[in-house]
Design a protein around this motif. Structure first.
Motif, short mmCIF file in Angstrom:
data_model
loop_
_atom_site.label_atom_id
_atom_site.label_comp_id
_atom_site.label_asym_id
_atom_site.label_seq_id
_atom_site.Cartn_x
_atom_site.Cartn_y
_atom_site.Cartn_z
N VAL A 47 26.07 49.91 43.09
CA VAL A 47 26.26 51.04 42.19
C VAL A 47 27.75 51.27 42.01
CG1 VAL A 47 25.87 53.51 41.84
CG2 VAL A 47 24.10 52.09 42.91
N VAL A 48 28.19 51.41 40.75
CA VAL A 48 29.61 51.58 40.47
C VAL A 48 30.10 52.91 41.03
CG1 VAL A 48 31.37 51.74 38.67
CG2 VAL A 48 29.45 50.15 38.40
N GLN A 49 31.16 52.84 41.84
CA GLN A 49 31.76 54.04 42.42
C GLN A 49 33.07 54.42 41.72
OE1 GLN A 49 30.14 55.80 45.12
NE2 GLN A 49 28.63 54.43 44.18
N ALA A 50 33.77 53.43 41.17
CA ALA A 50 35.04 53.71 40.51
C ALA A 50 35.43 52.54 39.63
CB ALA A 50 36.14 53.96 41.55
N ASN A 51 36.28 52.81 38.63
CA ASN A 51 36.87 51.78 37.79
C ASN A 51 38.38 51.80 37.98
OD1 ASN A 51 34.58 50.64 36.20
ND2 ASN A 51 34.36 52.76 35.55
N GLN A 52 38.98 50.63 38.04
CA GLN A 52 40.42 50.51 38.22
C GLN A 52 41.00 49.62 37.13
OE1 GLN A 52 40.54 48.72 42.10
NE2 GLN A 52 40.17 50.65 43.18
N GLN A 53 42.31 49.80 36.85
CA GLN A 53 43.01 48.92 35.92
C GLN A 53 44.00 48.09 36.73
OE1 GLN A 53 46.23 49.79 32.58
NE2 GLN A 53 44.20 50.34 31.84
N VAL A 54 43.81 46.77 36.71
CA VAL A 54 44.63 45.88 37.54
C VAL A 54 45.02 44.64 36.73
CG1 VAL A 54 43.54 46.63 39.68
CG2 VAL A 54 42.61 44.66 38.44
N CYS A 55 46.07 43.97 37.18
CA CYS A 55 46.41 42.66 36.64
C CYS A 55 45.68 41.62 37.47
CB CYS A 55 47.92 42.41 36.68
SG CYS A 55 48.39 40.80 36.01
N LYS A 56 44.81 40.84 36.85
CA LYS A 56 43.97 39.89 37.57
C LYS A 56 44.59 38.50 37.68
CE LYS A 56 39.83 42.40 36.18
NZ LYS A 56 38.56 42.37 35.41
N ILE A 57 45.76 38.32 37.09
CA ILE A 57 46.48 37.04 37.20
C ILE A 57 47.52 37.19 38.32
CG2 ILE A 57 47.93 35.33 36.06
CD1 ILE A 57 46.74 36.30 33.40
N GLN A 58 47.44 36.33 39.31
CA GLN A 58 48.34 36.43 40.46
C GLN A 58 49.22 35.20 40.55
OE1 GLN A 58 46.38 38.18 44.04
NE2 GLN A 58 44.50 37.98 42.84
N ASN A 59 50.42 35.39 41.11
CA ASN A 59 51.41 34.33 41.23
C ASN A 59 51.83 34.19 42.68
OD1 ASN A 59 54.91 34.26 40.89
ND2 ASN A 59 53.61 32.47 40.64
N VAL A 60 51.82 32.96 43.18
CA VAL A 60 52.34 32.67 44.50
C VAL A 60 53.07 31.34 44.44
CG1 VAL A 60 50.09 31.74 45.22
CG2 VAL A 60 51.81 32.31 46.95
N GLY A 61 54.36 31.36 44.76
CA GLY A 61 55.15 30.15 44.64
C GLY A 61 55.17 29.69 43.19
N GLY A 62 54.86 28.44 42.94
CA GLY A 62 54.80 27.93 41.57
C GLY A 62 53.41 27.95 40.99
N TYR A 63 52.45 28.59 41.68
CA TYR A 63 51.06 28.61 41.25
C TYR A 63 50.69 29.95 40.63
CZ TYR A 63 50.90 24.77 44.65
OH TYR A 63 51.16 23.63 45.36
N TYR A 64 49.76 29.89 39.67
CA TYR A 64 49.15 31.10 39.11
C TYR A 64 47.64 30.95 39.28
CZ TYR A 64 53.59 32.50 37.13
OH TYR A 64 54.91 32.90 36.98
N PHE A 65 46.97 32.07 39.62
CA PHE A 65 45.52 31.97 39.81
C PHE A 65 44.83 33.27 39.44
CE2 PHE A 65 46.94 33.54 43.96
CZ PHE A 65 45.96 34.46 44.32
N ALA A 66 43.54 33.16 39.16
CA ALA A 66 42.70 34.33 38.87
C ALA A 66 41.32 34.08 39.45
CB ALA A 66 42.61 34.58 37.36
N LEU A 67 40.63 35.17 39.79
CA LEU A 67 39.33 35.10 40.45
C LEU A 67 38.29 35.89 39.69
CD1 LEU A 67 40.83 35.74 43.93
CD2 LEU A 67 39.34 33.78 43.52
N ALA A 68 37.05 35.43 39.75
CA ALA A 68 35.93 36.15 39.15
C ALA A 68 34.75 36.09 40.10
CB ALA A 68 35.55 35.52 37.81
N GLY A 69 34.09 37.22 40.30
CA GLY A 69 32.90 37.24 41.13
C GLY A 69 33.03 38.13 42.34
N PHE A 70 32.47 37.69 43.45
CA PHE A 70 32.49 38.44 44.70
C PHE A 70 33.85 38.21 45.35
CE2 PHE A 70 30.27 38.80 49.11
CZ PHE A 70 30.93 40.01 49.33
#
Length: 241
Positions: A47-70
């Motif tokens: 059950v949805v408890q809250a909604n947030q606004q976030v940047c889902k693209i992340q950077n570490v070193g020379g890599y960029y990544f994004a996640l979907a799911g659990f």
């Protein structure tokens, strides 16, 4: 992974989840990665408890990544993004990092599923009612000066099994050379419908934004503006607004 003109991916589950829309466009010169910015926080019964606004693209070193799911759980402290970032930073090579990410996430996801089976049978039954993956990850990197996209997916076992499998798709590599490929991760029905109308394609960055905003119209409770986007190439990474 389901393939059309695109690859269709993703799942949303209990606790903290990233109900999301991700688009990846691979061209011979660069890769575009775009996501919406709405995140849902769910309780143990999904059950949805809250909604947030976030940047889902992340950077570490020379890599960029994004996640979907659990992607995480407040109850157990599980965080897929922390695992991915740690391995990309610390592993001796990219191949080692990916191998470690697969193994660590498979183990943790299997443990999380078993806990839900024992402690939250209703939520576990809901989880098994879909064929969608548990979790998906896209990583961008440069390989010998060429931008490369890799998607890794984690899927449930058959029936009521809690085993977690995985698959990998790389581009260039698994996609035709010299072509433009479109991949979807997450909620996709609105984006799929938009492409099916066979509209003349606009400039790729504009297309990414159009696709995600079309999905937001269909699933406004879980996908929303603004759209975050990066253009990844051998010349560098450009954030696009």
């Amino acid at each position: 992974m389901k393939k059309l003109i695109c690859s269709i991916l993703f799942y949303l589950t209990a606790h903290v989840a990233a109900a999301t829309a991700i688009v990846v466009i691979v061209t011979p010169q660069y890769i575009l990665l775009g996501t919406d910015s709405k995140r849902q926080v769910l309780d143990a019964n999904a059950v949805v408890q809250a909604n947030q606004q976030v940047c889902k693209i992340q950077n570490v070193g020379g890599y960029y990544f994004a996640l979907a799911g659990f992607t995480s759980s407040q109850a157990s402290g599980y965080s897929a993004s922390q695992i991915v970032a740690k391995q990309l930073q610390q592993a001796a090579s990219y191949e080692t990092a990916i191998s470690n990410i697969k193994q660590e996430l498979k183990n943790i996801l299997a443990k999380e599923l078993k806990q839900r089976q024992q402690q939250q049978p209703a939520a576990f039954a809901q989880l098994l009612s879909t064929d969608e993956p548990l979790l998906e990850l896209v990583v961008l990197r440069l390989q010998n000066g060429v931008p490369q996209m890799e998607i890794i997916g984690f899927e449930k076992g058959a029936g009521s099994q809690v085993a977690v499998g995985s698959y990998t798709s790389r581009c260039p590599g698994d996609c035709p050379p010299g072509s433009q490929q479109i991949y979807f991760m997450g909620s996709y029905s609105g984006m799929e419908h938009f492409l099916a109308q066979q509209r003349p394609f606009t400039e790729p960055a504009m297309l990414v934004k159009q696709l995600i905003m079309e999905q937001a119209k269909v699933t406004p409770s879980s996908v929303g503006a603004p759209v975050n986007m990066v253009r990844f190439s051998a010349d560098g990474t450009e954030w696009i607004k």
